[in-house]
Design an enzyme around this catalytic site. Sequence first.
Site, PDB file in Angstrom:
ATOM      1  N   LYS A 266       0.834  -1.214   0.000  1.00 53.21           N
ATOM      2  CA  LYS A 266       0.000   0.000   0.000  1.00 53.21           C
ATOM      3  C   LYS A 266       0.863   1.257   0.000  1.00 53.21           C
ATOM      4  O   LYS A 266       0.522   2.237  -0.653  1.00 53.21           O
ATOM      5  CB  LYS A 266      -0.934   0.020   1.216  1.00 53.21           C
ATOM      6  CG  LYS A 266      -1.960  -1.091   1.186  1.00 53.21           C
ATOM      7  CD  LYS A 266      -3.339  -0.533   1.006  1.00 53.21           C
ATOM      8  CE  LYS A 266      -4.343  -1.614   0.693  1.00 53.21           C
ATOM      9  NZ  LYS A 266      -5.421  -1.738   1.645  1.00 53.21           N
TER      10      LYS A 266
ATOM     11  N   LYS B 261      -4.040 -10.789  -7.994  1.00 48.79           N
ATOM     12  CA  LYS B 261      -5.392 -11.048  -7.446  1.00 48.79           C
ATOM     13  C   LYS B 261      -6.372  -9.979  -7.936  1.00 48.79           C
ATOM     14  O   LYS B 261      -5.976  -8.837  -8.198  1.00 48.79           O
ATOM     15  CB  LYS B 261      -5.356 -11.113  -5.916  1.00 48.79           C
ATOM     16  CG  LYS B 261      -5.211  -9.792  -5.264  1.00 48.79           C
ATOM     17  CD  LYS B 261      -5.644  -9.778  -3.805  1.00 48.79           C
ATOM     18  CE  LYS B 261      -5.573  -8.343  -3.335  1.00 48.79           C
ATOM     19  NZ  LYS B 261      -5.885  -7.986  -2.051  1.00 48.79           N
TER      20      LYS B 261
ATOM     21  N   LYS C 195      -9.836  -3.884  -6.737  1.00 48.68           N
ATOM     22  CA  LYS C 195     -10.309  -2.603  -7.273  1.00 48.68           C
ATOM     23  C   LYS C 195      -9.134  -1.721  -7.691  1.00 48.68           C
ATOM     24  O   LYS C 195      -9.244  -0.932  -8.600  1.00 48.68           O
ATOM     25  CB  LYS C 195     -11.139  -1.875  -6.218  1.00 48.68           C
ATOM     26  CG  LYS C 195     -12.581  -2.321  -6.220  1.00 48.68           C
ATOM     27  CD  LYS C 195     -13.323  -1.795  -5.035  1.00 48.68           C
ATOM     28  CE  LYS C 195     -12.699  -2.228  -3.753  1.00 48.68           C
ATOM     29  NZ  LYS C 195     -13.596  -2.532  -2.659  1.00 48.68           N
TER      30      LYS C 195
HETATM   31  P1  TYM Z   1     -10.874  -6.235   2.063  1.00 43.83           P
HETATM   32  O1  TYM Z   1     -11.894  -5.188   2.359  1.00 43.83           O
HETATM   33  O2  TYM Z   1      -9.749  -5.894   1.166  1.00 43.83           O
HETATM   34  O3  TYM Z   1     -11.563  -7.534   1.472  1.00 43.83           O
HETATM   35  C1  TYM Z   1     -12.706  -8.138   2.072  1.00 43.83           C
HETATM   36  C2  TYM Z   1     -12.598  -9.643   1.944  1.00 43.83           C
HETATM   37  O4  TYM Z   1     -12.525 -10.013   0.565  1.00 43.83           O
HETATM   38  C3  TYM Z   1     -11.425 -10.898   0.367  1.00 43.83           C
HETATM   39  N1  TYM Z   1     -10.882 -10.706  -0.995  1.00 43.83           N
HETATM   40  C4  TYM Z   1     -10.652 -11.700  -1.860  1.00 43.83           C
HETATM   41  N2  TYM Z   1     -10.824 -13.021  -1.779  1.00 43.83           N
HETATM   42  C5  TYM Z   1     -10.498 -13.768  -2.842  1.00 43.83           C
HETATM   43  N3  TYM Z   1     -10.006 -13.264  -4.005  1.00 43.83           N
HETATM   44  C6  TYM Z   1      -9.818 -11.911  -4.145  1.00 43.83           C
HETATM   45  N4  TYM Z   1      -9.339 -11.419  -5.272  1.00 43.83           N
HETATM   46  C7  TYM Z   1     -10.139 -11.075  -3.041  1.00 43.83           C
HETATM   47  N5  TYM Z   1     -10.074  -9.742  -2.828  1.00 43.83           N
HETATM   48  C8  TYM Z   1     -10.534  -9.537  -1.564  1.00 43.83           C
HETATM   49  C9  TYM Z   1     -10.419 -10.491   1.431  1.00 43.83           C
HETATM   50  O5  TYM Z   1      -9.501 -11.535   1.701  1.00 43.83           O
HETATM   51  C10 TYM Z   1     -11.326 -10.193   2.604  1.00 43.83           C
HETATM   52  O6  TYM Z   1     -11.642 -11.377   3.308  1.00 43.83           O
HETATM   53  N6  TYM Z   1      -8.040  -6.107   6.179  1.00 43.83           N
HETATM   54  C11 TYM Z   1      -9.312  -6.589   5.643  1.00 43.83           C
HETATM   55  C12 TYM Z   1     -10.530  -6.081   6.393  1.00 43.83           C
HETATM   56  C13 TYM Z   1     -10.574  -6.363   7.844  1.00 43.83           C
HETATM   57  C14 TYM Z   1     -10.796  -7.615   8.458  1.00 43.83           C
HETATM   58  C15 TYM Z   1     -10.806  -7.359   9.855  1.00 43.83           C
HETATM   59  C16 TYM Z   1     -11.010  -8.897   7.964  1.00 43.83           C
HETATM   60  C17 TYM Z   1     -10.436  -5.436   8.855  1.00 43.83           C
HETATM   61  N7  TYM Z   1     -10.578  -6.042  10.045  1.00 43.83           N
HETATM   62  C18 TYM Z   1     -11.018  -8.399  10.777  1.00 43.83           C
HETATM   63  C19 TYM Z   1     -11.219  -9.924   8.890  1.00 43.83           C
HETATM   64  C20 TYM Z   1     -11.217  -9.681  10.257  1.00 43.83           C
HETATM   65  C21 TYM Z   1      -9.411  -6.116   4.205  1.00 43.83           C
HETATM   66  O7  TYM Z   1      -8.830  -5.130   3.822  1.00 43.83           O
HETATM   67  O8  TYM Z   1     -10.305  -6.825   3.442  1.00 43.83           O
END
Ligand code: TYM
Length: 336
Positions: free
Chosen positions: A114, A200, A203
């Site tokens: 990031k 992967k 967005k």
């Molecule tokens: P975020 O908002 O980027 O993504 C949300 C969820 O979607 C999954 N994901 C994917 N899975 C498979 N293939 C992909 N291309 C793909 N892109 C996104 C992510 O693995 C995620 O499960 N840090 C986290 C948010 C968070 C969180 C938490 C998650 C904050 N606190 C506590 C679990 C527990 C995040 O940025 O996810």
Amino acid sequence: MNKIVFSGIQPTGELHIGNYFGAVANWVRIQNSGEYDATYCVVDMHAMTMPYDPPTLRKNTEGLFIDLLAAGLDPAKSTVFIQSLVPEHAELQWIFSCICSFGDLTRQVTFKEKSEQLEGRQDAFVSAGLFNYPVLQAADILLYRAGFVPVGKDQEQHLELSRTIANRFNRTFGHEYFPEPAVLATETPKLLSLNDPTRKMSKSLGPKSYVALFEDEKNVRSKIRSAITDTGEPASEIGAGALNLLGLLRATGRADVAAAFETEYATGEQRRYAPLKDAVADAMVDLTAGFRARRAEIAGDKDAIRRLMYEGAEKARVVASQTIKDVRRLVGLPRR
Ligand code: TYM
């Protein structure tokens, strides 16, 4: 291990099929299994770690809350809420910051990725919040003392750090207070980008990388039609992009169709990917049309949405405030 589940998602724009098949579909499955006590959260404070526009953050946060309901979360069965409405997340984050090592945070890959993304941008500013991001994530999970976290593959390192923090807390303060949370993965823990299957789906790679969960038919078909299938694999292998499309078919419950293509590709001289794309586009159009209809139904009743947002936070706070009470006692802070 307990049967408590927690997961979160950032309100950074459209919900896409990577989020859905990597995580949210599992949230709904877990909720409907009735076997877990599940809490799901729109993590608006995490979305503040990169440069952002306040009105857009507020709009995206409410929008994502509605998206999650349209995708199948049911506030009568799960706790669904917005992170910043439960101030205990920030409080536990500070306490954890004091037992999380600086070294562990410097090894976090997402911080490197990031902060590199920001390089050269006009609004580039690498905040301490971005560095501390995984500590807030550990606080999210452990505030509910969750043993299971349904997330995609990209979150594994953050989960490992959450276990390290739980473990250090227990050792430092002499109680087995926190569980060490485990990842619950789907069969598609890493969906690849449609326009660059070496990375992967995300967005940050632009709208051609993904199909949004509420996208209209015309866009869905055009994105799948232009999806990249091969990335220079040897002729004997199925291309990474095509494998990704096969995974999508399986994820939508069309494993038989995927298996038929695989048989054809294993035996055929030439691989024809156009019929595969048609089948995937059909599956995606069915999926997104259903979600669009459901969202339109829900989004109309703004008062009901607001009520659900605040009720969800109240429900979460019952658990969160008890954890904070226990933690304050264990770490030597005065009773409130
Ligand atoms: P975020 O908002 O980027 O993504 C949300 C969820 O979607 C999954 N994901 C994917 N899975 C498979 N293939 C992909 N291309 C793909 N892109 C996104 C992510 O693995 C995620 O499960 N840090 C986290 C948010 C968070 C969180 C938490 C998650 C904050 N606190 C506590 C679990 C527990 C995040 O940025 O996810």
